[in-house]
Motif scaffolding. Sequence first.
Motif, PDB file in Angstrom:
ATOM      1  N   ARG A  14       0.716  -1.216  -0.102  1.00  0.00           N
ATOM      2  CA  ARG A  14       0.034  -0.132  -0.007  1.00  0.00           C
ATOM      3  C   ARG A  14       0.924   1.221  -0.064  1.00  0.00           C
ATOM      4  O   ARG A  14       1.705   1.285   0.642  1.00  0.00           O
ATOM      5  N   PRO A  15       0.420   2.245  -0.771  1.00  0.00           N
ATOM      6  CA  PRO A  15       1.261   3.392  -0.767  1.00  0.00           C
ATOM      7  C   PRO A  15       1.513   4.060   0.678  1.00  0.00           C
ATOM      8  O   PRO A  15       2.304   4.826   0.842  1.00  0.00           O
ATOM      9  N   ASP A  16       0.469   3.921   1.433  1.00  0.00           N
ATOM     10  CA  ASP A  16       0.415   4.563   2.997  1.00  0.00           C
ATOM     11  C   ASP A  16       1.279   3.792   3.889  1.00  0.00           C
ATOM     12  O   ASP A  16       1.201   3.662   4.950  1.00  0.00           O
ATOM     13  N   TRP A  17       1.768   2.477   3.491  1.00  0.00           N
ATOM     14  CA  TRP A  17       2.419   1.667   4.486  1.00  0.00           C
ATOM     15  C   TRP A  17       3.236   2.360   5.217  1.00  0.00           C
ATOM     16  O   TRP A  17       3.074   1.947   6.555  1.00  0.00           O
ATOM     17  N   PHE A  18       4.049   3.112   4.943  1.00  0.00           N
ATOM     18  CA  PHE A  18       5.104   3.682   6.074  1.00  0.00           C
ATOM     19  C   PHE A  18       4.374   4.749   6.736  1.00  0.00           C
ATOM     20  O   PHE A  18       4.938   4.963   7.822  1.00  0.00           O
ATOM     21  N   SER A  19       3.202   5.229   6.587  1.00  0.00           N
ATOM     22  CA  SER A  19       2.454   5.980   7.633  1.00  0.00           C
ATOM     23  C   SER A  19       1.609   5.398   8.439  1.00  0.00           C
ATOM     24  O   SER A  19       1.218   5.950   9.373  1.00  0.00           O
ATOM     25  N   LEU A  20       1.579   4.174   8.454  1.00  0.00           N
ATOM     26  CA  LEU A  20       0.403   3.235   9.535  1.00  0.00           C
ATOM     27  C   LEU A  20       1.294   3.086  10.707  1.00  0.00           C
ATOM     28  O   LEU A  20       2.337   3.020  10.753  1.00  0.00           O
ATOM     29  N   SER A  21       0.492   3.036  11.770  1.00  0.00           N
ATOM     30  CA  SER A  21       0.787   2.890  13.173  1.00  0.00           C
ATOM     31  C   SER A  21       1.407   1.396  13.052  1.00  0.00           C
ATOM     32  O   SER A  21       1.032   0.594  12.154  1.00  0.00           O
ATOM     33  N   VAL A  22       2.337   0.941  14.083  1.00  0.00           N
ATOM     34  CA  VAL A  22       2.753  -0.352  14.372  1.00  0.00           C
ATOM     35  C   VAL A  22       1.515  -1.256  14.542  1.00  0.00           C
ATOM     36  O   VAL A  22       1.624  -2.267  13.883  1.00  0.00           O
ATOM     37  N   THR A  23       0.570  -0.911  15.157  1.00  0.00           N
ATOM     38  CA  THR A  23      -0.760  -1.811  15.211  1.00  0.00           C
ATOM     39  C   THR A  23      -1.196  -1.860  14.004  1.00  0.00           C
ATOM     40  O   THR A  23      -1.812  -2.960  13.865  1.00  0.00           O
ATOM     41  N   ASP A  24      -1.529  -1.135  13.264  1.00  0.00           N
ATOM     42  CA  ASP A  24      -2.050  -1.229  11.986  1.00  0.00           C
ATOM     43  C   ASP A  24      -1.413  -1.828  11.087  1.00  0.00           C
ATOM     44  O   ASP A  24      -1.767  -2.793  10.192  1.00  0.00           O
ATOM     45  N   ARG A  25      -0.319  -1.753  11.029  1.00  0.00           N
ATOM     46  CA  ARG A  25       0.595  -2.557  10.273  1.00  0.00           C
ATOM     47  C   ARG A  25       0.484  -4.048  10.612  1.00  0.00           C
ATOM     48  O   ARG A  25       0.528  -4.957   9.675  1.00  0.00           O
TER      49      ARG A  25
END
Length: 106
Positions: free
Chosen positions: A78-89
């Motif tokens: 996903r393009p937003d992968w690096f902006s996700l929180s650890v929990t969301d990842r």
Amino acid sequence: MTPAKLLTKIGQVFPDADPADIQRQLDGYAGPERLRVHLAILKLCDEDRRDSPLHYVDTACQDHRDVLMWAESPQQLRPDWFSLSVTDRAKVVKADRQQYARWLAR
């Protein structure tokens, strides 16, 4: 995974094709993690409704990690992968594992 599972998946993904022909095409990739890569290629063909695995075999020959990532961990691209929180990842990783396991189990 076993060679028997691979044959089962070939029959599911390409029901109208000669399984031996599909296996020969898959055998165009003989690099690292061969069985895992062959299964990943079949999953991608299943999702894309391709009539041949050759496109993905060619890709795997260049870098097998591409087809593994596309098949096993698509949401982690996903393009937003690096902006996700650890929990969301962690949720995304879990969802990717579950979707791949469902495909393997069918």
